[in-house]
Design a protein around this motif. Structure first.
Motif, PDB file in Angstrom:
ATOM      1  N   ARG A   1       4.969  -0.435  -2.596  1.00 44.11           N
ATOM      2  CA  ARG A   1       5.056   0.818  -1.839  1.00 44.11           C
ATOM      3  C   ARG A   1       6.374   1.534  -2.113  1.00 44.11           C
ATOM      4  O   ARG A   1       6.418   2.759  -2.164  1.00 44.11           O
ATOM      5  CB  ARG A   1       4.889   0.554  -0.345  1.00 44.11           C
ATOM      6  CG  ARG A   1       3.448   0.220  -0.015  1.00 44.11           C
ATOM      7  CD  ARG A   1       3.219   0.004   1.444  1.00 44.11           C
ATOM      8  NE  ARG A   1       1.784  -0.177   1.668  1.00 44.11           N
ATOM      9  CZ  ARG A   1       1.275  -0.925   2.606  1.00 44.11           C
ATOM     10  NH1 ARG A   1       2.068  -1.572   3.441  1.00 44.11           N
ATOM     11  NH2 ARG A   1      -0.023  -1.036   2.747  1.00 44.11           N
ATOM     12  N   ALA A   2       7.443   0.770  -2.330  1.00 43.49           N
ATOM     13  CA  ALA A   2       8.736   1.391  -2.667  1.00 43.49           C
ATOM     14  C   ALA A   2       8.669   2.063  -4.043  1.00 43.49           C
ATOM     15  O   ALA A   2       9.357   3.053  -4.282  1.00 43.49           O
ATOM     16  CB  ALA A   2       9.835   0.333  -2.659  1.00 43.49           C
ATOM     17  N   LEU A   3       7.816   1.520  -4.916  1.00 34.89           N
ATOM     18  CA  LEU A   3       7.636   2.133  -6.238  1.00 34.89           C
ATOM     19  C   LEU A   3       6.669   3.296  -6.223  1.00 34.89           C
ATOM     20  O   LEU A   3       6.411   3.927  -7.245  1.00 34.89           O
ATOM     21  CB  LEU A   3       7.138   1.067  -7.237  1.00 34.89           C
ATOM     22  CG  LEU A   3       8.140  -0.052  -7.558  1.00 34.89           C
ATOM     23  CD1 LEU A   3       7.468  -1.126  -8.406  1.00 34.89           C
ATOM     24  CD2 LEU A   3       9.357   0.522  -8.266  1.00 34.89           C
ATOM     25  N   GLY A   4       6.095   3.570  -5.021  1.00 34.85           N
ATOM     26  CA  GLY A   4       5.230   4.722  -4.880  1.00 34.85           C
ATOM     27  C   GLY A   4       3.743   4.451  -4.982  1.00 34.85           C
ATOM     28  O   GLY A   4       2.949   5.377  -5.073  1.00 34.85           O
ATOM     29  N   TRP A   5       3.353   3.185  -4.980  1.00 36.23           N
ATOM     30  CA  TRP A   5       1.923   2.870  -5.065  1.00 36.23           C
ATOM     31  C   TRP A   5       1.430   2.403  -3.704  1.00 36.23           C
ATOM     32  O   TRP A   5       1.799   1.353  -3.226  1.00 36.23           O
ATOM     33  CB  TRP A   5       1.661   1.805  -6.123  1.00 36.23           C
ATOM     34  CG  TRP A   5       0.209   1.653  -6.418  1.00 36.23           C
ATOM     35  CD1 TRP A   5      -0.675   2.652  -6.689  1.00 36.23           C
ATOM     36  CD2 TRP A   5      -0.534   0.434  -6.496  1.00 36.23           C
ATOM     37  NE1 TRP A   5      -1.898   2.126  -6.918  1.00 36.23           N
ATOM     38  CE2 TRP A   5      -1.860   0.766  -6.814  1.00 36.23           C
ATOM     39  CE3 TRP A   5      -0.199  -0.894  -6.313  1.00 36.23           C
ATOM     40  CZ2 TRP A   5      -2.847  -0.180  -6.955  1.00 36.23           C
ATOM     41  CZ3 TRP A   5      -1.191  -1.834  -6.460  1.00 36.23           C
ATOM     42  CH2 TRP A   5      -2.492  -1.483  -6.792  1.00 36.23           C
ATOM     43  N   GLY A   6       0.574   3.167  -3.109  1.00 32.72           N
ATOM     44  CA  GLY A   6      -0.023   2.783  -1.835  1.00 32.72           C
ATOM     45  C   GLY A   6       0.772   3.265  -0.691  1.00 32.72           C
ATOM     46  O   GLY A   6       0.686   2.918   0.417  1.00 32.72           O
TER      47      GLY A   6
END
Length: 106
Positions: free
Chosen positions: A101-106
């Motif tokens: 999530r920190a990488l932008g997925w989900g």
């Protein structure tokens, strides 16, 4: 559905669950001591927990979704397969979901 129908459904389902639990207490003990019954009850428990886990992982309202929860579940399954302690499994799964999530997925 109207709120009255929803509440009636919830109350009816609650009464049905209570009645089912009450019937369970009325079953004679010698019936529960049968190894086949013990095996069946353990399998039903696992099946229910797995189905709840899958629904919570890939369901989003009325649609299916694939987000950071799916890889986190895969990491948790791998950790369980490797016989990691439960706390480690939870931390690994949470770290996986948080990292994705920190990488932008989900």
């Amino acid at each position: 559905m109207t709120p009255g129908v929803v509440w009636a459904t919830v109350l009816l389902a609650s009464l049905a669950c209570y009645a089912l639990k009450l019937v369970g207490h009325l079953v004679p003990e010698h019936r529960l001591a049968d190894p086949r019954v013990a095996r069946l009850t353990s399998l039903v428990t696992v099946g229910l927990l797995v189905s709840l886990m899958v629904v919570q992982t890939v369901a989003d309202g009325r649609s299916l979704t694939v987000d950071a929860r799916v890889p986190a579940l895969a990491v948790a399954a791998l950790a369980f397969a490797l016989r990691a302690p439960f706390v480690v499994v939870v931390v690994l799964a949470a770290a996986t979901a948080a990292g994705l999530r920190a990488l932008g997925w989900g």
